[in-house]
Scaffold this motif. Structure first.
Motif, PDB file in Angstrom:
ATOM      1  N   ARG A 480      34.720  42.163  45.479  1.00  0.00           N
ATOM      2  CA  ARG A 480      34.514  40.988  44.627  1.00  0.00           C
ATOM      3  C   ARG A 480      35.636  40.874  43.591  1.00  0.00           C
ATOM      4  O   ARG A 480      36.180  39.782  43.359  1.00  0.00           O
ATOM      5  CB  ARG A 480      33.154  41.110  43.935  1.00  0.00           C
ATOM      6  CG  ARG A 480      32.814  39.958  42.997  1.00  0.00           C
ATOM      7  CD  ARG A 480      31.448  40.185  42.365  1.00  0.00           C
ATOM      8  NE  ARG A 480      31.409  41.414  41.602  1.00  0.00           N
ATOM      9  CZ  ARG A 480      31.833  41.532  40.355  1.00  0.00           C
ATOM     10  NH1 ARG A 480      32.340  40.487  39.726  1.00  0.00           N
ATOM     11  NH2 ARG A 480      31.759  42.681  39.717  1.00  0.00           N
ATOM     12  N   ILE A 481      35.993  41.982  42.964  1.00  0.00           N
ATOM     13  CA  ILE A 481      37.031  41.967  41.927  1.00  0.00           C
ATOM     14  C   ILE A 481      38.377  41.566  42.523  1.00  0.00           C
ATOM     15  O   ILE A 481      39.093  40.723  41.976  1.00  0.00           O
ATOM     16  CB  ILE A 481      37.128  43.348  41.248  1.00  0.00           C
ATOM     17  CG1 ILE A 481      35.865  43.611  40.412  1.00  0.00           C
ATOM     18  CG2 ILE A 481      38.362  43.455  40.373  1.00  0.00           C
ATOM     19  CD1 ILE A 481      35.732  45.033  39.921  1.00  0.00           C
ATOM     20  N   LEU A 482      38.738  42.148  43.659  1.00  0.00           N
ATOM     21  CA  LEU A 482      40.015  41.817  44.288  1.00  0.00           C
ATOM     22  C   LEU A 482      40.046  40.362  44.747  1.00  0.00           C
ATOM     23  O   LEU A 482      41.072  39.685  44.644  1.00  0.00           O
ATOM     24  CB  LEU A 482      40.276  42.755  45.466  1.00  0.00           C
ATOM     25  CG  LEU A 482      40.517  44.234  45.099  1.00  0.00           C
ATOM     26  CD1 LEU A 482      40.605  45.083  46.357  1.00  0.00           C
ATOM     27  CD2 LEU A 482      41.776  44.389  44.275  1.00  0.00           C
ATOM     28  N   GLY A 483      38.894  39.868  45.249  1.00  0.00           N
ATOM     29  CA  GLY A 483      38.824  38.479  45.680  1.00  0.00           C
ATOM     30  C   GLY A 483      39.066  37.512  44.534  1.00  0.00           C
ATOM     31  O   GLY A 483      39.660  36.445  44.718  1.00  0.00           O
ATOM     32  N   ARG A 484      38.623  37.878  43.346  1.00  0.00           N
ATOM     33  CA  ARG A 484      38.840  37.014  42.187  1.00  0.00           C
ATOM     34  C   ARG A 484      40.295  37.019  41.722  1.00  0.00           C
ATOM     35  O   ARG A 484      40.675  36.224  40.874  1.00  0.00           O
ATOM     36  CB  ARG A 484      37.924  37.456  41.037  1.00  0.00           C
ATOM     37  CG  ARG A 484      36.456  37.150  41.309  1.00  0.00           C
ATOM     38  CD  ARG A 484      35.585  37.470  40.120  1.00  0.00           C
ATOM     39  NE  ARG A 484      34.201  37.045  40.354  1.00  0.00           N
ATOM     40  CZ  ARG A 484      33.236  37.142  39.460  1.00  0.00           C
ATOM     41  NH1 ARG A 484      33.491  37.653  38.267  1.00  0.00           N
ATOM     42  NH2 ARG A 484      32.009  36.746  39.736  1.00  0.00           N
ATOM     43  N   ASN A 485      41.072  37.931  42.286  1.00  0.00           N
ATOM     44  CA  ASN A 485      42.497  37.977  41.971  1.00  0.00           C
ATOM     45  C   ASN A 485      43.345  37.528  43.154  1.00  0.00           C
ATOM     46  O   ASN A 485      44.500  37.922  43.290  1.00  0.00           O
ATOM     47  CB  ASN A 485      42.881  39.392  41.539  1.00  0.00           C
ATOM     48  CG  ASN A 485      42.368  39.730  40.155  1.00  0.00           C
ATOM     49  OD1 ASN A 485      43.052  39.534  39.165  1.00  0.00           O
ATOM     50  ND2 ASN A 485      41.137  40.213  40.071  1.00  0.00           N
ATOM     51  N   ALA A 486      42.761  36.693  44.010  1.00  0.00           N
ATOM     52  CA  ALA A 486      43.464  36.090  45.146  1.00  0.00           C
ATOM     53  C   ALA A 486      43.965  37.127  46.142  1.00  0.00           C
ATOM     54  O   ALA A 486      44.982  36.937  46.795  1.00  0.00           O
ATOM     55  CB  ALA A 486      44.602  35.201  44.672  1.00  0.00           C
TER      56      ALA A 486
END
Length: 804
Positions: A480-486
């Motif tokens: 989730r965290i990495l996804g929020r950073n594209a």
């Protein structure tokens, strides 16, 4: 207390009570014709293993709908709304099956092809209670598929008013009912046990004490028989498979409490532990619901919120604009270039469509489409660009399922998830041993009550749930965290593989360099207006970064192009009645000419006209990123261009880096294989166009995207180009995520050691153990979530999802 005992016959299929008109076949009893029919179908197709995996696994068939209930599926319009894909005689559909509840269900539903030859493939998503079906429409219709599922007890929930929307799921309703029963019985057992709590038993007549004891026993029965049935079922299934799982010690503890409490009530030697038993199940189920809710939250955010950056070229009049997939609406007109993915169902409005559905069906034969025909999401255009008008909202979950298709899975490796399973298994055996030794010690000391108490509390307090939760919750939150950073990873396993890589291989064009900022210069013969228009029209058809840049650079009108073909790693060929154009690399177009850096050569009607030269513009922050990576990884650059950029690249990468030029897609793949043969763990970072083989072969393949609709199924992750500079932070974060898992393991072990030290002495009550067990799971979830979030803040990751 005397009385008669009434015997009941349970249905062999569904397990419910046979009230009247019992049907007997093969020495087995069935409550209704429907259950008997399902058994006959499974028997005839050698599928009775269904009953071996789980006792009475089927759904009751008494209220099964009649044969006309699904007649509306004969309507082509209704069928079209339900189907995800249809081409030729193959169709795909996803259905919600609320009856799915156990391993037997999964086994049977994934064996549907044995019930009907028209079922090509069936795949169950257990947590969502959905099934994805591929079937042959010439052998079986959608109505017949639904009727077949209904006939074997898995009637799909079809809500036509909510087509295209996420169906409401009540997958945890049974757990809530079980919690309610356990809570009701827990409260009433405590009420009947008040005299024991306050040592007032001497004031009550012996008959009242006995009455309260048997009332507690009566209230304990539904707790054991209903609220605890899932734990017993899971434990029995594991033992039948000659293994153990975390429900084995829980079930043993529940049975120990129940049997000993019943013994005390029956012999009048005590009041039993029925209050502790009911409390145990109440808190266990409460913790289970918490875990389910947390899993659902992670799954929801992963499937429907963390959109990977697949951008669409939308047409507004004569203008083109790049928009993110969620912004696409029904009625929008989109442009799909060669090799691009069809993002949503649409009607062919303009152009000659040649659609490759191998990504969906596995068949690599392109299908021609004519104007007005529907083209389904998941195919890719092979040829000149086409225009589509969207008729169905894009389903991100559908595209995510395609991205996670089995064909693109990496070979399984030993990782932390496997370590968690192994630890949990050995832990269970150790806990069972400690519980038995504790019980035998106290029985040897002459205290059976403390022995039973120690046995049950050891089994309950030392449940390895926290160990099993460490990996999925840590990696789920990291996704989730990495996804929020594209940075959009295909699955949690990719994070673990990222943490293990020691070699990074970079493509150059479109990865290290930014084509949209490159300055273009034409070198060669002067071109006529018609020739420039033809070059621009040809470049419009291609999704290659250099072709897109030439298209944006040239002015003038765009004309129709015929017989467009793109050769990966070489260039494109296009034809009109007046021109035959070849556009691509020097080696392909003009091998006799002198090598020129970053050039696209042009040949018209067999004559080499010259080339477009690009002044390479490397990404901002590239030097700092490479310097950070040099200290920890072996770095390589593979470029399809010649070596005229070697001096600039050597200045950025240093003398230790390995640079290779004039590399074809096959050369890149062979180089990755050679590194792996040396024992290297390789991450490939490319543009997803000419690097598909290398991306698939490497341990981790990352596709860099710059707002183009080039969707590479071979990659493990898609990263937005502006986020590439954060690659060192992403790699460091993957290492730290593994450390978080190890730390949560240590926390879980510490908790178990402390809890066991009290439990073996008989100092821990079953009620307190029942509270501590789910509390340990909550602690691990909170610990991993807070720690991964703290690490994200340390890396200054974005707190909200970026827009494209």
């Amino acid at each position: 207390m005397a009385g008669s005992v009434k015997e009941y016959t349970l249905c062999y299929h569904c397990g419910q009570q046979c009230e009247q008109d019992i049907i007997v076949a093969d020495d087995k009893s069935f409550c209704c014709t429907g259950c008997h029919t399902v058994y006959d179908i499974l028997q005839a197709n050698n599928l009775c293993t269904y009953y071996d995996l789980e006792k009475n696994p089927g759904a009751n068939q008494k209220n099964k709908k009649n044969s006309t209930a699904f007649a509306f599926l004969d309507n082509p319009e209704m069928t079209a709304k339900l189907l995800d894909f249809q081409e030729g005689n193959q169709a795909h559909v996803q259905l919600y099956l609320p009856q799915v509840h156990c391993s037997s269900c999964i086994w049977l539903l994934e064996s549907l092809h044995r019930l009907h030859a028209g079922i090509l493939q069936s795949r169950v998503h257990f947590s969502r209670k959905t099934i994805q079906l591929a079937f042959d429409t010439e052998q079986i219709s959608l109505r017949e598929v639904v009727e077949l599922l209904s006939k074997i007890g898995y009637e799909p929930a079809l809500n036509l008013s909510d087509l295209g929307k996420k169906k409401p799921q009540n997958a945890h309703r049974k757990t809530w009912y079980q919690l309610g029963v356990a809570g009701f019985c827990f409260g009433n057992i405590m009420l009947f046990s008040f005299p024991e709590y306050f040592s007032y038993a001497d004031f009550f007549h012996e008959e009242f004490a006995s009455l309260f004891g048997w009332l507690n026993f009566t209230l304990g029965l539904p707790v054991v028989l209903y609220s605890a049935q899932d734990y017993f079922r899971s434990a029995w299934w594991a033992l039948r498979q000659k293994g153990v799982n975390m429900d084995v010690p829980i079930s043993a503890g529940i049975l120990a409490l129940f049997i000993y409490s019943t013994y005390e009530i029956a012999t009048g030697t005590g009041a039993g532990y029925f209050d502790s038993l009911a409390a145990l199940l109440f808190f266990l189920l409460l913790g289970k619901i918490y875990q389910q809710k947390t899993y659902d939250t992670l799954s929801f955010e992963r499937d429907y919120t963390s959109y990977f950056p697949i951008a669409i070229t939308r047409l507004k009049g004569n203008k083109e604009e790049s928009v993110a997939l969620p912004a696409l609406q029904v009625g929008d007109r989109i442009l799909v270039r060669n090799g691009e993915l069809i993002p949503a169902d649409g009607i062919l409005y303009k152009g000659e469509a040649l659609i490759d559905y191998s990504f969906v069906t596995g068949e690599a034969v392109p299908v021609s489409k004519t104007l007005g025909e529907i083209i389904y999401a998941g195919g890719s255009q092979q040829g000149a660009a086409i225009e589509l008008e969207i008729v169905k909202e894009p389903s991100q979950s559908y595209l995510t399922d395609l991205w996670n298709h089995e064909a693109f899975h990496k070979p399984k490796q030993k990782n932390l998830a496997t370590l968690s399973d192994v630890v949990s298994t050995y832990f269970t055996f150790i806990v069972l041993g400690i519980a038995l030794v504790s019980a035998m010690y106290w029985i040897w000391q002459g205290d059976l009550s403390i022995g039973i108490k120690a046995f049950s509390t050891v089994l309950i307090v030392a449940c390895p749930c926290a160990l099993a939760l460490s990996t999925p919750f840590t990696l789920g939150n990291s996704l989730r965290i990495l996804g929020r950073n594209a940075f959009y990873l295909k699955n949690a396993e990719a994070i673990e593989r990222m943490a293990q890589v020691d070699t990074l291989v970079f493509d150059k064009t479109g990865t290290l360099s930014e084509t949209h900022r490159a300055q273009i210069q034409w070198v060669g013969e002067a071109l006529h207006i018609e020739e420039l228009a033809f070059i621009k029209s040809t470049c419009k058809q291609s999704s290659h970064p250099l072709s897109v840049r030439i298209y944006q650079h040239l002015e003038g009108a765009v004309h129709e192009v015929h017989e467009f073909t793109e050769h990966l790693g070489k260039g494109v060929v296009a034809r009109t009645p007046e021109f035959l154009l070849r556009l691509g690399s020097r080696e392909w177009i003009a091998p006799q000419e002198m090598a020129v850096a970053n050039a696209v050569w042009i040949e018209i009607n067999g004559q080499v006209k010259g080339y477009f030269r690009f002044e390479a513009q490397y990404r901002e922050g590239l030097e700092q990123m490479i310097q950070t990576l040099q200290s920890r990884y072996d770095l390589h650059v593979l470029s399809g261009d010649n070596n005229q950029e070697e001096a600039r690249l050597r200045k950025i990468f240093g003398e230790k880096a390995h640079l290779r030029f004039n590399q074809s897609p096959a050369d890149k793949l062979a180089f990755i294989e050679s590194l792996q043969a040396q024992g290297k763990k390789v991450m490939m970072i490319g543009d997803g166009l000419n690097d598909a083989g290398a991306l698939q072969k490497s341990e981790v393949g990352i596709s860099v995207t710059e707002n183009i609709n080039q969707f590479s199924p071979a990659c493990d992750a898609i990263i937005s180009a502006p986020s590439l500079r954060q690659l060192p932070d992403f790699l460091r974060f993957s290492h730290q995520s593994r450390n978080v898992i190890k730390a949560s393991f240590a926390l879980s072990f510490a908790y178990n050691i402390v809890g066991l030290s009290f439990a073996v002495q008989g100092l821990l009550s079953p009620v307190l153990a029942a509270i501590l067990m789910p509390l340990s799971s909550v602690t691990v979830v909170v610990f991993t979530t807070l720690l991964t979030n703290a690490l994200a803040m340390r890396h200054q990751f974005l707190q909200k999802k970026p827009t494209l």
